[in-house]
Design an enzyme around this catalytic site. Structure first.
Site, PDB file in Angstrom:
ATOM      1  N   LYS A 125      -7.021 -60.266 -56.218  1.00  0.00           N
ATOM      2  CA  LYS A 125      -7.889 -60.344 -57.400  1.00  0.00           C
ATOM      3  C   LYS A 125      -7.117 -60.003 -58.672  1.00  0.00           C
ATOM      4  O   LYS A 125      -7.387 -60.575 -59.730  1.00  0.00           O
ATOM      5  CB  LYS A 125      -9.089 -59.398 -57.253  1.00  0.00           C
ATOM      6  CG  LYS A 125      -9.915 -59.644 -55.995  1.00  0.00           C
ATOM      7  CD  LYS A 125     -10.417 -61.062 -55.876  1.00  0.00           C
ATOM      8  CE  LYS A 125     -10.412 -61.503 -54.433  1.00  0.00           C
ATOM      9  NZ  LYS A 125     -10.716 -62.899 -54.185  1.00  0.00           N
ATOM     10  N   GLU A 168     -12.759 -52.516 -64.412  1.00  0.00           N
ATOM     11  CA  GLU A 168     -13.335 -53.502 -65.327  1.00  0.00           C
ATOM     12  C   GLU A 168     -14.519 -52.880 -66.039  1.00  0.00           C
ATOM     13  O   GLU A 168     -15.189 -52.005 -65.495  1.00  0.00           O
ATOM     14  CB  GLU A 168     -13.838 -54.749 -64.555  1.00  0.00           C
ATOM     15  CG  GLU A 168     -12.761 -55.731 -64.187  1.00  0.00           C
ATOM     16  CD  GLU A 168     -13.311 -56.974 -63.494  1.00  0.00           C
ATOM     17  OE1 GLU A 168     -14.547 -57.158 -63.479  1.00  0.00           O
ATOM     18  OE2 GLU A 168     -12.506 -57.744 -62.964  1.00  0.00           O
ATOM     19  N   HIS A 180     -24.561 -59.363 -51.911  1.00  0.00           N
ATOM     20  CA  HIS A 180     -23.429 -60.295 -52.017  1.00  0.00           C
ATOM     21  C   HIS A 180     -23.549 -61.482 -51.072  1.00  0.00           C
ATOM     22  O   HIS A 180     -22.580 -62.192 -50.831  1.00  0.00           O
ATOM     23  CB  HIS A 180     -22.092 -59.560 -51.833  1.00  0.00           C
ATOM     24  CG  HIS A 180     -21.973 -58.387 -52.759  1.00  0.00           C
ATOM     25  ND1 HIS A 180     -21.913 -58.535 -54.122  1.00  0.00           N
ATOM     26  CD2 HIS A 180     -21.968 -57.054 -52.528  1.00  0.00           C
ATOM     27  CE1 HIS A 180     -21.867 -57.339 -54.673  1.00  0.00           C
ATOM     28  NE2 HIS A 180     -21.901 -56.419 -53.741  1.00  0.00           N
ATOM     29  N   ARG A 227     -11.863 -72.964 -51.147  1.00  0.00           N
ATOM     30  CA  ARG A 227     -12.437 -73.660 -49.994  1.00  0.00           C
ATOM     31  C   ARG A 227     -13.638 -74.487 -50.435  1.00  0.00           C
ATOM     32  O   ARG A 227     -14.077 -74.385 -51.580  1.00  0.00           O
ATOM     33  CB  ARG A 227     -12.925 -72.616 -48.987  1.00  0.00           C
ATOM     34  CG  ARG A 227     -13.974 -71.711 -49.612  1.00  0.00           C
ATOM     35  CD  ARG A 227     -14.743 -70.867 -48.625  1.00  0.00           C
ATOM     36  NE  ARG A 227     -15.901 -70.249 -49.267  1.00  0.00           N
ATOM     37  CZ  ARG A 227     -15.884 -69.123 -49.964  1.00  0.00           C
ATOM     38  NH1 ARG A 227     -14.760 -68.456 -50.123  1.00  0.00           N
ATOM     39  NH2 ARG A 227     -16.996 -68.666 -50.519  1.00  0.00           N
TER      40      ARG A 227
HETATM   41  C1  MV4 Z   1     -18.839 -57.499 -61.523  1.00  0.00           C
HETATM   42  C2  MV4 Z   1     -20.173 -57.258 -61.898  1.00  0.00           C
HETATM   43  C3  MV4 Z   1     -20.408 -56.727 -63.146  1.00  0.00           C
HETATM   44  N1  MV4 Z   1     -19.372 -56.426 -63.961  1.00  0.00           N
HETATM   45  N2  MV4 Z   1     -17.850 -57.202 -62.376  1.00  0.00           N
HETATM   46  C4  MV4 Z   1     -19.690 -58.569 -56.969  1.00  0.00           C
HETATM   47  C5  MV4 Z   1     -18.822 -59.188 -55.946  1.00  0.00           C
HETATM   48  C6  MV4 Z   1     -17.521 -59.446 -56.592  1.00  0.00           C
HETATM   49  N3  MV4 Z   1     -17.078 -60.762 -56.275  1.00  0.00           N
HETATM   50  C7  MV4 Z   1     -17.736 -59.263 -58.054  1.00  0.00           C
HETATM   51  N4  MV4 Z   1     -19.045 -58.714 -58.218  1.00  0.00           N
HETATM   52  C8  MV4 Z   1     -19.479 -58.265 -59.423  1.00  0.00           C
HETATM   53  N5  MV4 Z   1     -18.519 -58.001 -60.335  1.00  0.00           N
HETATM   54  C9  MV4 Z   1     -18.122 -56.676 -63.561  1.00  0.00           C
HETATM   55  N6  MV4 Z   1     -17.111 -56.366 -64.380  1.00  0.00           N
HETATM   56  C10 MV4 Z   1     -21.183 -57.576 -60.998  1.00  0.00           C
HETATM   57  C11 MV4 Z   1     -20.841 -58.065 -59.746  1.00  0.00           C
HETATM   58  C12 MV4 Z   1     -21.947 -58.361 -58.879  1.00  0.00           C
HETATM   59  C13 MV4 Z   1     -22.209 -59.659 -58.458  1.00  0.00           C
HETATM   60  C14 MV4 Z   1     -21.397 -60.726 -58.812  1.00  0.00           C
HETATM   61  C15 MV4 Z   1     -21.672 -61.999 -58.390  1.00  0.00           C
HETATM   62  C16 MV4 Z   1     -22.782 -62.227 -57.604  1.00  0.00           C
HETATM   63  C17 MV4 Z   1     -23.587 -61.205 -57.241  1.00  0.00           C
HETATM   64  C18 MV4 Z   1     -23.316 -59.903 -57.656  1.00  0.00           C
HETATM   65  C19 MV4 Z   1     -24.156 -58.864 -57.280  1.00  0.00           C
HETATM   66  C20 MV4 Z   1     -23.884 -57.589 -57.686  1.00  0.00           C
HETATM   67  C21 MV4 Z   1     -22.774 -57.341 -58.475  1.00  0.00           C
END
Ligand code: MV4
Length: 496
Positions: free
Chosen positions: A116, A200, A235, A294
């Protein structure tokens, strides 16, 4: 053209790929474990290869067994589907070493996007917006404090090797920072054998919007617009749609995010199908999150709206063909959404509900697409992801797509196991959902405002009656104010 392709996957996606291969006149080889001997994919494919025990580590995750099966059956290429080995750079390399085409991106792109922090650096270098955060991994508590102060609380700790939310910690104040770093780092170490974490700024109640890209091996790259995937639980995506309601109101956002996605994919020397994930905040600022190297589960909504067959394009690109579709040829028509039908019980904290499917009636008709991996008489194994099928609906507008989805959900009957099917009917009727007011917080809020009554025997009798009434007049269901639990138990008592 390939003559024979092996599908290194199972369930609905294996069936989806068999269909694409057959349309192209390519023979298909399904693979199966003990639990999947009688799977729909095995029945539909031209050939099938036994891998081993049900445990994925001894079947669908065994690089050696899968390469061997491809050799034995004379397959020239392997489609990895999603999950399992699809984002495993070593698998892509092992295919190449064995002289088998991996139907996906170059191994180097998979590897780079697997980190990442590396993906973030690449996005920054490509000039795409990322969430404000630390330059790289956190070195010590002092470094973390300084960075968090610069970003402003709340902040989010993430695992460098992560994805899918593992090793993530929200931190609201400096006093909690050190303990959170220890927690997140040890969780990351356990999950990914890599304890690196970075910081972040936390984006509050974001939308999760991703851009589909498609690139050939000759340097042509296009994007196919967005999918909104904000409706998810832990997620795990639950509903996806195209277009995103926010893009319908602000079409210039699609153009800007599409261009950012293309810059990132080009910087990674990407080819084949890929997805760039973004967070979009309430002011419609967007930030790169990660790239999925993918085919995605939710690709059908993009296919319904663009009319392009992503799996067919994956095959052609892997064969070395050039993209014949230019960016200006891509047209988006109408609206599509997809509900993921899982064998799980929404009334029992979404506990898996495997077992024998005793009855199945599948929806069809105008604007409805069902990508299913099951049949009546099939036993859903406990060993894998509980996704049974993806129900997609297309309409000329979002309202029309919702109406079709609602209709299709009511047609759909799955007996013998619990599913989340009826839960979707409730979401389709939800006012906030219908208004397109989506964020990653949607489902939790929806669960909070949903009335759930544990039915007594008497209630179940009423529900059975209502299910009969509902068959004659579906509106009777909603006017009786029935929850999905009532309807489901009503239907089930009828099917017993
Ligand atoms: C975040 C966020 C808020 N702020 N980053 C969750 C899984 C990972 N792939 C990244 N995720 C998140 N990153 C920042 N800086 C909120 C999430 C997140 C989220 C992101 C995408 C889809 C669903 C989610 C559910 C909870 C939190």
């Amino acid at each position: 053209m390939f003559q024979k392709v092996l599908i290194a996957n199972r369930g609905e996606i294996a069936v989806r790929i068999v269909r694409a291969l057959r349309e192209s006149g390519i023979a298909s080889v399904a693979v199966y474990s003990d639990a999947d001997r009688a799977s729909l994919a095995v029945q539909m494919a031209d050939e099938a290869a036994y891998l081993g025990p049900s445990a994925a580590s001894e079947s669908y995750l065994s690089i050696a067994k899968i390469i061997n099966a491809a050799r034995v059956h004379g397959a020239e290429a392997i489609h990895p589907g999603y999950g399992f080995l699809s984002e495993n750079a070593e698998f892509a390399e092992a295919c190449e070493t064995a002289g088998i085409v991996f139907i996906g991106p170059p191994a180097a792109a998979i590897r780079q996007m697997g980190s990442k922090t590396a993906a973030r650096k690449l996005a920054i270098a490509a000039g795409a917006p990322v969430v404000p955060g630390s330059e790289s991994a956190i070195e010590n508590a002092e470094h973390a404090k300084k960075t968090a102060l610069r970003l402003g609380y709340p902040v989010l700790l993430k695992a460098s090797a992560g994805g899918g939310g593992k090793g993530m910690r929200r931190v609201d104040r400096e006093a909690d920072l050190e303990a959170a770093i220890r927690d997140a780092s040890s969780e990351a170490l356990r999950a990914f054998q890599n304890g690196e974490v970075y910081l972040e700024k936390l984006v509050l109640e974001p939308r999760h919007i991703e851009i589909q890209v498609l690139g050939d091996r000759h340097g042509h790259m296009i994007h196919l617009g967005e999918r909104e995937c904000s409706i998810q639980r832990r997620h795990q995506k639950v509903i996806e749609e195209c277009p995103s309601p926010v893009m319908t109101e602000h079409p210039e956002l699609r153009e800007r995010m599409g261009e950012a996605a293309l810059r990132i994919a080009r910087a990674a020397n990407y080819s084949n199908a890929g997805t760039i994930e973004f967070l979009v905040d309430r002011d419609r600022n967007f930030y790169f999150l990660e790239m999925n190297t993918r085919l995605q589960v939710e690709h059908p909504v993009t296919e319904l709206v663009t009319g392009m067959d992503l799996v067919q394009w994956q095959l052609r690109i892997a064969e070395g063909e050039a993209l014949t579709v230019r960016q200006e040829d891509v047209r988006w028509s109408g609206s599509a959404m997809e509900c993921r039908i899982y064998s799980e019980d929404p009334e029992q904290q979404f506990l898996p509900s495997p077992g024998l499917i005793t009855r199945l009636r599948e929806p069809a008709g105008p604007g409805v697409r069902l990508d299913s991996g099951v049949y009546q008489g099939w036993t859903v194994p406990l060993d894998y992801d509980p996704l049974l099928a993806k129900l997609a609906a297309w309409g000329p507008s979002r309202e029309a797509a919702i109406a079709r989805m609602r209709r299709a959900i009511l047609e759909y009957e799955i007996g013998g196991i619990r599913t989340n099917r009826a839960f979707f009917a409730e979401i389709m009727d939800d006012e906030a959902f219908r208004a397109g007011e989506l964020s990653t917080a949607f489902l939790e809020e929806f669960m909070g405002r949903r009335r759930v009554l544990e039915p007594t025997g008497e209630m179940e009798a009423v529900a059975a009656l209502a299910a009969v009434l509902g068959r004659r007049a579906p509106s009777a269901q909603s006017s009786l104010g029935l929850t999905s639990r009532w309807l489901e138990s009503g239907r089930e008592s009828l099917l017993r």
